[in-house]
Design an enzyme around this catalytic site. Structure first.
Site, PDB file in Angstrom:
ATOM      1  N   LYS A  30      44.946  27.281  47.963  1.00 23.82           N
ATOM      2  CA  LYS A  30      44.819  26.223  48.980  1.00 23.82           C
ATOM      3  C   LYS A  30      46.099  26.172  49.796  1.00 23.82           C
ATOM      4  CE  LYS A  30      47.962  23.301  47.203  1.00 23.82           C
ATOM      5  NZ  LYS A  30      49.206  22.922  47.878  1.00 23.82           N
ATOM      6  N   ASP A  41      46.685  18.914  41.416  1.00 25.70           N
ATOM      7  CA  ASP A  41      45.862  19.669  42.361  1.00 25.70           C
ATOM      8  C   ASP A  41      44.536  20.149  41.762  1.00 25.70           C
ATOM      9  OD1 ASP A  41      47.580  19.462  44.520  1.00 25.70           O
ATOM     10  OD2 ASP A  41      48.657  21.310  44.040  1.00 25.70           O
TER      11      ASP A  41
END
Length: 288
Positions: A10, A136
């Protein structure tokens, strides 16, 4: 039985830190999106009940420090699973790079074991379990594009941003996230405009997305690691539409709309940095 699962990296289009919380974590607002740079996770059932990590990378721990191991252990204990699993990690995402490689491996392990062990859990349930592993992991369970709040575990799905190329450059240094947060002075940073970034994505306005990128952690990492600043400067000079550090660094990414400019930036950065990638945004959630 074996199962293959993709674990994409990401980037943070926007990363704001609002305050330090009483539990020691920081309150954040992050706009994150997945990119087409992925680790590959192969899960193989074991009858002996053990959890094994297999990796060719010497930077990937093969014990309980590994987030994929922690994900398997958490599911195994929570649902009293008798079987074990071998987790082979084919590492493509640079380690300790601000790209959530370890978190994505953990999320892919949760998604894969949900199928392998026939647990029947929803993505929401898996994301909740993932929040126990790392900030995350919840986002990585869903993939796609999202606004993450709280300490990163409160996820609001967003549309995919306008499609473009992403150039990534990682210098050969490691950055400690804990050190970066420790050196962060919230009274002396420029906060990104999260609301404006959300509007830009909803309006599919590429220029506005580029204009509203921002990361409060950048000021700390650029000060502690001049190499990161140099890469950012070079990427801007070579003509990326916007340039930002992802997470706590040290990876710097640039967004590029046109193929013609992409090659020039990629070739230029290869002279400065060993690990350079040119990939597309993924942007959409995993099919489930």
């Amino acid at each position: 039985m074996k199962l293959l699962v993709k674990a994409p990296a990401k980037i943070n289009l926007s990363l704001d830190v609002l305050k330090r919380r009483e539990d020691g974590y920081h309150e954040v607002e992050m706009v994150m999106t997945t990119i087409d740079l992925s680790d590959r996770i192969e899960l193989s059932e074991r009858k002996d009940g053990e959890i094994f990590i297999i990796s060719q990378s010497r930077f990937v721990p093969d014990d309980q420090r590994n987030l994929a191991y922690q994900a398997a252990k958490l599911l195994k204990d929570k649902y009293q699973i008798k079987q074990g699993v071998s987790i082979a990690i084919d590492k493509m995402i640079p380690v300790a790079a601000g790209l959530a490689g370890g978190s994505s491996d953990a999320a892919a392990t949760l998604r894969g074991l949900n199928k392998l062990w026939n647990l029947g859990l929803s993505l929401d349930q898996l994301a909740e379990i993932g929040s126990e592993i790392g900030s995350d992991v919840s986002f990585c369970v869903y993939g796609g594009t999202a606004l993450a709040k709280g300490r990163g575990e409160k996820i609001m799905e967003l549309p995919a941003p306008p499609n473009c190329w992403v150039i990534l450059a990682k210098p050969s240094i490691g950055v400690s996230t804990a050190d970066v947060y420790h050196n962060l002075n919230l009274s002396n940073v420029k906060h990104p405009n999260t609301k404006a970034m959300l509007e830009a994505i909803h309006n599919q306005d590429y220029q506005a997305v580029c204009r509203e990128t921002g990361n409060v952690l950048e000021s700390v990492t650029l000060r502690l690691h001049p190499e990161v600043y140099q890469i950012k400067e070079q990427m801007e000079r070579f003509g990326a539409d916007t340039v930002l550090m992802s997470g706590s660094g040290p990876t710097v990414f640039g967004l590029v709309q046109y193929d013609s400019r992409l090659q020039r930036i990629y070739n230029g950065l290869r002279g400065f940095c060993d690990q350079v990638f040119a990939v597309r945004l993924l942007g959409e959630r995993f099919p489930f």
